[in-house]
Design an enzyme around this catalytic site. Structure first.
Site, mmCIF file in Angstrom:
data_model
loop_
_atom_site.group_PDB
_atom_site.id
_atom_site.type_symbol
_atom_site.label_atom_id
_atom_site.label_comp_id
_atom_site.label_asym_id
_atom_site.label_seq_id
_atom_site.Cartn_x
_atom_site.Cartn_y
_atom_site.Cartn_z
ATOM 1 N N ASP A 1 5.248 8.333 -7.856
ATOM 2 C CA ASP A 1 4.988 8.961 -6.563
ATOM 3 C C ASP A 1 6.195 9.774 -6.116
ATOM 4 O O ASP A 1 7.281 9.675 -6.690
ATOM 5 C CB ASP A 1 4.638 7.898 -5.502
ATOM 6 C CG ASP A 1 5.425 6.603 -5.671
ATOM 7 O OD1 ASP A 1 6.535 6.642 -6.246
ATOM 8 O OD2 ASP A 1 4.935 5.549 -5.236
ATOM 9 N N ASN B 1 2.510 -5.043 1.658
ATOM 10 C CA ASN B 1 1.087 -4.943 2.012
ATOM 11 C C ASN B 1 0.194 -4.852 0.775
ATOM 12 O O ASN B 1 -0.986 -4.541 0.877
ATOM 13 C CB ASN B 1 0.857 -3.728 2.926
ATOM 14 C CG ASN B 1 1.229 -2.409 2.257
ATOM 15 O OD1 ASN B 1 1.599 -2.379 1.081
ATOM 16 N ND2 ASN B 1 1.141 -1.316 2.988
ATOM 17 N N HIS C 1 0.572 -2.722 -1.733
ATOM 18 C CA HIS C 1 0.375 -1.392 -2.336
ATOM 19 C C HIS C 1 0.976 -1.325 -3.735
ATOM 20 O O HIS C 1 1.910 -2.030 -4.066
ATOM 21 C CB HIS C 1 0.891 -0.262 -1.425
ATOM 22 C CG HIS C 1 2.370 -0.105 -1.323
ATOM 23 N ND1 HIS C 1 2.986 0.401 -0.203
ATOM 24 C CD2 HIS C 1 3.386 -0.368 -2.180
ATOM 25 C CE1 HIS C 1 4.288 0.451 -0.400
ATOM 26 N NE2 HIS C 1 4.553 -0.020 -1.580
ATOM 27 N N GLU D 1 -2.121 2.659 -0.512
ATOM 28 C CA GLU D 1 -2.069 1.716 0.600
ATOM 29 C C GLU D 1 -3.400 0.944 0.682
ATOM 30 O O GLU D 1 -4.413 1.353 0.092
ATOM 31 C CB GLU D 1 -1.825 2.489 1.903
ATOM 32 C CG GLU D 1 -0.513 3.300 1.919
ATOM 33 C CD GLU D 1 0.749 2.448 2.079
ATOM 34 O OE1 GLU D 1 0.789 1.280 1.631
ATOM 35 O OE2 GLU D 1 1.725 2.968 2.645
HETATM 36 C C1 F6R Z 1 7.960 3.161 -5.738
HETATM 37 C C2 F6R Z 1 6.622 2.689 -5.420
HETATM 38 C C3 F6R Z 1 6.379 1.539 -4.514
HETATM 39 C C4 F6R Z 1 7.397 0.416 -4.657
HETATM 40 C C5 F6R Z 1 7.077 -0.704 -3.676
HETATM 41 C C6 F6R Z 1 8.117 -1.816 -3.723
HETATM 42 O O1 F6R Z 1 7.913 4.211 -6.683
HETATM 43 O O2 F6R Z 1 5.695 3.272 -5.876
HETATM 44 O O3 F6R Z 1 5.088 1.030 -4.767
HETATM 45 O O4 F6R Z 1 7.372 -0.074 -5.961
HETATM 46 O O5 F6R Z 1 7.044 -0.199 -2.376
HETATM 47 O O6 F6R Z 1 9.333 -1.302 -3.272
HETATM 48 P P1 F6R Z 1 10.664 -2.146 -3.377
HETATM 49 O O7 F6R Z 1 10.919 -2.369 -4.815
HETATM 50 O O8 F6R Z 1 11.721 -1.285 -2.726
HETATM 51 O O9 F6R Z 1 10.428 -3.413 -2.634
#
Ligand code: F6R
Length: 250
Positions: A78, A144, A146, A151
């Protein structure tokens, strides 16, 4: 050598519970490295955020003086919309700084969704670039549930698309910005169907804050309310947790 983190396929997610986040990082780094040792020109899907950073540090430590990754092509999950090109908080800049520049993946083979200009066209372009999917996709999970920036409520069959980030995600990611107001409101993300085209999915989660999302993903209903539950539809998934993130599993 058989890698214990690689499931045989078709057997549901294989869950590896490491003692702590550093040990989880060792398993993640070893799995990524093994994929490249088997196929030096493999296509790697990379995640950003805090979770993969310790694994990336290990890879840089082990591989900075080798050329093992020189033929790898990397794809990000992303990218934020609205950050200036090269902004240090952009995911492309982050992955180059944390991993790919240091281990010799050429910058022109580090791909992220383009988030300027016509975003619909950019989503279609990223889908074509990803083609039949990456060989190994590293994933984190949001509190959450995701995956990427899919989301809660995102249909499992969506491909790369523009997303409005949830309040939870924006507040969780504020730590990477000088002020919460600077967190972009939108991003382009691979969809759950795009992620699902990878041959092998490697989800990493550490810390107690992730425990409810991990339990919902692995043991809750298969439902868009928890996008990460879609992992269970994939034939080859490895989940690497530390004890805290595994704390709500039955
Ligand atoms: C990042 C991404 C997100 C993160 C997720 C966890 O490229 O796509 O899905 O993997 O938000 O983030 P952290 O590792 O910072 O807790």
């Amino acid at each position: 050598m058989t890698d214990p983190a690689v499931p045989p396929g078709g057997s549901g997610p294989r869950v590896v519970v490491a003692g702590d986040a550093e040990q989880a990082a060792v398993v993640v780094a070893r799995t990524i490295r093994a994929a490249v040792e088997v196929d030096p020109s493999c296509r790697l899907g990379l995640a950003t955020g805090a979770t993969p950073s310790p694994a990336y540090r290990l890879l840089v430590h082990e591989l900075a003086t080798t050329d093992l990754f020189v033929d790898v092509t990397a794809f990000l999950l992303d990218e934020y919309v609205g950050l200036p090109t090269g902004d240090p908080a952009s995911y492309r800049a982050t992955i180059r700084r944390e991993l790919t520049d240091a281990i010799g993946v050429p910058a022109e083979r580090v791909h992220a969704p383009v988030t300027t200009g016509d975003l619909e066209a950019s989503c279609a372009d990223y889908e074509s670039l990803l083609g039949s999917g990456v060989d190994l996709q590293l994933l984190g999970i949001g509190r959450n549930g995701h995956l990427g920036f899919n989301e809660p409520g995102t249909p499992f069959e969506w491909t790369t698309h523009v997303v409005e980030l949830s309040a939870t995600t924006r507040s969780d990611n504020a730590r990477f910005f000088a002020s919460p107001d600077l967190v972009p409101t939108h991003a382009v993300t691979q969809g759950l169907a795009t992620i699902g085209r990878a041959r092998h999915l490697l989800l990493a989660a550490t810390g107690a804050a992730k425990a409810p999302a991990v339990a919902a993903a692995l043991e809750g209903p298969l439902d868009t309310a928890c996008p990460a539950s879609s992992l269970r539809l994939h034939p080859r998934v490895t989940v690497v947790l530390d004890r805290d993130a595994a704390g709500d599993l039955s």
